[in-house]
Write a protein that holds these residues in place. Structure first.
Motif, PDB file in Angstrom:
ATOM      1  N   UNK A  24     -23.786  -9.212  24.656  1.00  0.00           N
ATOM      2  CA  UNK A  24     -22.484  -9.637  24.145  1.00  0.00           C
ATOM      3  C   UNK A  24     -21.334  -8.789  24.695  1.00  0.00           C
ATOM      4  N   UNK A  25     -21.610  -7.905  25.637  1.00  0.00           N
ATOM      5  CA  UNK A  25     -20.555  -7.093  26.232  1.00  0.00           C
ATOM      6  C   UNK A  25     -19.658  -7.966  27.110  1.00  0.00           C
ATOM      7  N   UNK A  26     -18.346  -7.893  26.881  1.00  0.00           N
ATOM      8  CA  UNK A  26     -17.383  -8.705  27.634  1.00  0.00           C
ATOM      9  C   UNK A  26     -16.268  -7.808  28.144  1.00  0.00           C
ATOM     10  N   UNK A  27     -15.665  -8.202  29.257  1.00  0.00           N
ATOM     11  CA  UNK A  27     -14.729  -7.290  29.910  1.00  0.00           C
ATOM     12  C   UNK A  27     -13.667  -8.058  30.680  1.00  0.00           C
ATOM     13  N   UNK A  28     -12.597  -7.344  30.991  1.00  0.00           N
ATOM     14  CA  UNK A  28     -11.539  -7.820  31.880  1.00  0.00           C
ATOM     15  C   UNK A  28     -11.007  -6.608  32.614  1.00  0.00           C
ATOM     16  N   UNK A  29     -10.642  -6.792  33.880  1.00  0.00           N
ATOM     17  CA  UNK A  29     -10.249  -5.656  34.719  1.00  0.00           C
ATOM     18  C   UNK A  29      -8.830  -5.801  35.216  1.00  0.00           C
ATOM     19  N   UNK A  30      -8.089  -4.692  35.189  1.00  0.00           N
ATOM     20  CA  UNK A  30      -6.777  -4.595  35.795  1.00  0.00           C
ATOM     21  C   UNK A  30      -6.748  -3.338  36.646  1.00  0.00           C
ATOM     22  N   UNK A  31      -6.775  -3.515  37.959  1.00  0.00           N
ATOM     23  CA  UNK A  31      -6.826  -2.403  38.901  1.00  0.00           C
ATOM     24  C   UNK A  31      -8.020  -1.501  38.583  1.00  0.00           C
ATOM     25  N   UNK A  32      -7.787  -0.219  38.303  1.00  0.00           N
ATOM     26  CA  UNK A  32      -8.885   0.724  38.082  1.00  0.00           C
ATOM     27  C   UNK A  32      -9.252   0.882  36.611  1.00  0.00           C
ATOM     28  N   UNK A  33      -8.790  -0.029  35.770  1.00  0.00           N
ATOM     29  CA  UNK A  33      -9.090   0.030  34.343  1.00  0.00           C
ATOM     30  C   UNK A  33      -9.834  -1.232  33.925  1.00  0.00           C
ATOM     31  N   UNK A  34     -11.004  -1.043  33.333  1.00  0.00           N
ATOM     32  CA  UNK A  34     -11.779  -2.164  32.812  1.00  0.00           C
ATOM     33  C   UNK A  34     -11.801  -2.076  31.287  1.00  0.00           C
ATOM     34  N   UNK A  35     -11.303  -3.125  30.642  1.00  0.00           N
ATOM     35  CA  UNK A  35     -11.301  -3.188  29.178  1.00  0.00           C
ATOM     36  C   UNK A  35     -12.610  -3.810  28.716  1.00  0.00           C
ATOM     37  N   UNK A  36     -13.268  -3.177  27.752  1.00  0.00           N
ATOM     38  CA  UNK A  36     -14.577  -3.604  27.283  1.00  0.00           C
ATOM     39  C   UNK A  36     -14.528  -3.929  25.799  1.00  0.00           C
ATOM     40  N   UNK A  37     -15.198  -5.027  25.411  1.00  0.00           N
ATOM     41  CA  UNK A  37     -15.320  -5.418  24.013  1.00  0.00           C
ATOM     42  C   UNK A  37     -16.767  -5.806  23.745  1.00  0.00           C
ATOM     43  N   UNK A  38     -17.215  -5.579  22.517  1.00  0.00           N
ATOM     44  CA  UNK A  38     -18.576  -5.969  22.167  1.00  0.00           C
ATOM     45  C   UNK A  38     -18.673  -6.263  20.671  1.00  0.00           C
ATOM     46  N   UNK A  39     -19.003  -7.506  20.351  1.00  0.00           N
ATOM     47  CA  UNK A  39     -19.339  -7.921  18.995  1.00  0.00           C
ATOM     48  C   UNK A  39     -20.619  -8.744  19.084  1.00  0.00           C
ATOM     49  N   UNK A  40     -21.694  -8.231  18.535  1.00  0.00           N
ATOM     50  CA  UNK A  40     -22.964  -8.956  18.521  1.00  0.00           C
ATOM     51  C   UNK A  40     -22.908  -9.979  17.393  1.00  0.00           C
ATOM     52  N   UNK A  41     -22.812 -11.254  17.780  1.00  0.00           N
ATOM     53  CA  UNK A  41     -22.628 -12.303  16.783  1.00  0.00           C
ATOM     54  C   UNK A  41     -23.908 -12.593  16.003  1.00  0.00           C
TER      55      UNK A  41
END
Length: 446
Positions: A24-41
């Motif tokens: 359930x790990x999800x992400x989005x990247x902007x240049x050298x920064x990757x934003x990570x979110x995780x909610x196990x449904x």
């Protein structure tokens, strides 16, 4: 290999995630920064959002982001009347707050403490000025000054009042000669929608220069968008302005949970457990979204897998259905401003019966192939040339089990990397191998 040399782990960084939650790990990247979110449904286990930042090849950080303006407010503010009230209409009290403008980012801080000038003449009817001064803020290129409605009881109680914009200064002082406040522009209010444990989001994306979060356990159908170009700033003013952070739940239907958000030419395509929606401003497809202008138009009603990310390929999107093992292709129709699609597994259903795709990656060059991992460890490929209506699935066997696949741009190709679980007969144990496919640019059949 005959001997010599050394081997060492290049870099390791600890993460807060349990292995069973990683699908359930999800992400989005902007240049050298990757934003990570995780909610196990499935288990309802959620994690605080993280930012993975690459500072150098051997220097990375993983930490929760600090959601606030990039610059702090002035620590103090004072207001001094000239002349001091002696006779005539009055006396009056005038209240001011000041915000700092970051010279590097253009972001505005929240308001300073209130500075009050008491025993002032009524400067709307008599000659007089109020001199406002404040503490300097490191990194500030300018300061905005805001004023409340004058208090003719001369008590100087301004708590709870609105402060309207009256001016800007590049120094730490400013004079008010009865400038009328603009109450449509007020200081930003400190706001962190993720404070506490009530909103750990499960998905993150970028849309119209805003970072968007959604899919928390407590608010599964709500999205939060940052200020434009200020990805950690979720402040907003009262009344709101177009550049404020945005909160939205624009669909008055069942709670199906936001699974993915994908920016497309017509707007932000939001996939839920049952429907797809296109989110944009109220001006139509592609129009700017603001706090007061949010529109969500229903699209295909098929649902989306919570663990397989949609693939954007030109104007088409490939995604897994919420139920079953079907892969669908949806396309944007510019004339009708809607996404609709087809089942791309129909002619190869034997590859998907009782099995599902759990990971995939798009390798455009050289042969336009989607490489996929099936849940039983088999490798699949989809040759996808939309212009020629080519959609061809294949199965690829190897002496091991495919675990993960990814694609990196390595000219002249999009290189395909795999994690493969293989059994080593000598030591009799399973190992995970990182492997790279050949470029698939061959001069002969051998």
């Amino acid at each position: 290999y005959t001997g010599g040399g050394t081997v060492a782990r290049l870099y390791t960084i600890a993460t807060p995630y349990a292995a069973e939650d990683l699908p359930y790990l999800k992400w989005a990247q902007s240049q050298d920064v990757m934003s990570l979110c995780l909610v196990n449904q499935e288990t309802q286990q959620d994690y605080e959002q993280q930012e993975l930042t690459r500072l150098a090849a051997d220097d990375w950080t993983l930490a929760p982001p600090a959601f606030a303006s990039s610059i702090g407010a002035p620590a103090s503010c004072t207001a001094t009347p000239d002349p001091v009230y002696a006779s005539g209409p009055g006396p009056a009290a005038y209240g001011y707050v000041v915000t700092a403008i970051d010279a590097a980012t253009g972001q505005e801080s929240v308001a300073s403490p209130i500075g009050v000038a008491t025993n002032a003449v009524d400067i709307s009817g008599q000659f007089g000025t109020i001199t406002v001064t404040w503490a300097a803020v490191t990194g500030a290129g300018a300061y905005n000054i805001y004023r409340a409605t004058p208090d003719f009881t001369n008590t100087g109680v301004f708590t709870g009042q609105l402060f309207g914009y009256v001016g800007r200064s590049r120094t730490t002082s400013w004079q008010d000669t009865n400038i009328i406040p603009d109450f449509t522009t007020t200081p930003p209010l400190q706001r962190n929608p993720f404070s506490g444990t009530g909103f750990f989001p499960g998905v993150v994306a970028y849309f119209q220069q805003r970072r968007a979060y959604a899919g928390s356990l407590n608010a599964p159908d709500t999205y939060e968008m940052s200020q434009p170009g200020a990805y950690r700033n979720f402040d907003r003013a009262d009344p709101p302005i177009d550049s404020d952070a945005i909160t939205g739940t624009p669909w008055a239907v069942q709670v199906n949970g936001i699974q993915w958000m994908l920016p497309m030419p017509g707007g932000l395509v939001v996939f839920t457990g049952k429907d797809a929606w296109q989110v944009s401003g109220t001006g139509g497809a592609g129009s700017p979204i603001t706090p007061s202008q949010q529109s969500a138009q229903p699209q295909e009603s098929i649902g989306c897998s919570p663990t397989l990310p949609p693939l954007k390929i030109s104007y088409a999107i490939l995604h897994g259905q919420a139920l079953g093992s079907v892969i669908r292709e949806i396309n944007y129709n510019f004339y009708f401003n809607i996404y609709a699609g087809i089942d791309v597994t129909q002619l190869s259903s034997h590859l998907f019966q009782f099995n599902q795709v759990v990971q995939w990656a798009w390798a455009q060059e050289p042969w336009r192939v989607v490489w996929a991992v099936r849940d039983d460890g088999k490798m699949l490929s989809l040759t996808y040339v939309k212009d020629e209506e080519v959609r061809a699935w294949c199965r690829h066997d190897t002496n091991g089990l495919a675990v993960s696949v990814s694609v990196a741009s390595e000219p002249p190709v999009n290189a395909v990397y795999w994690i493969v679980k293989r059994y080593i007969r000598g030591p009799r144990k399973w190992v995970y191998c990182q492997e790279r496919m050949d470029n698939r640019l061959w001069e002969n059949v051998e």
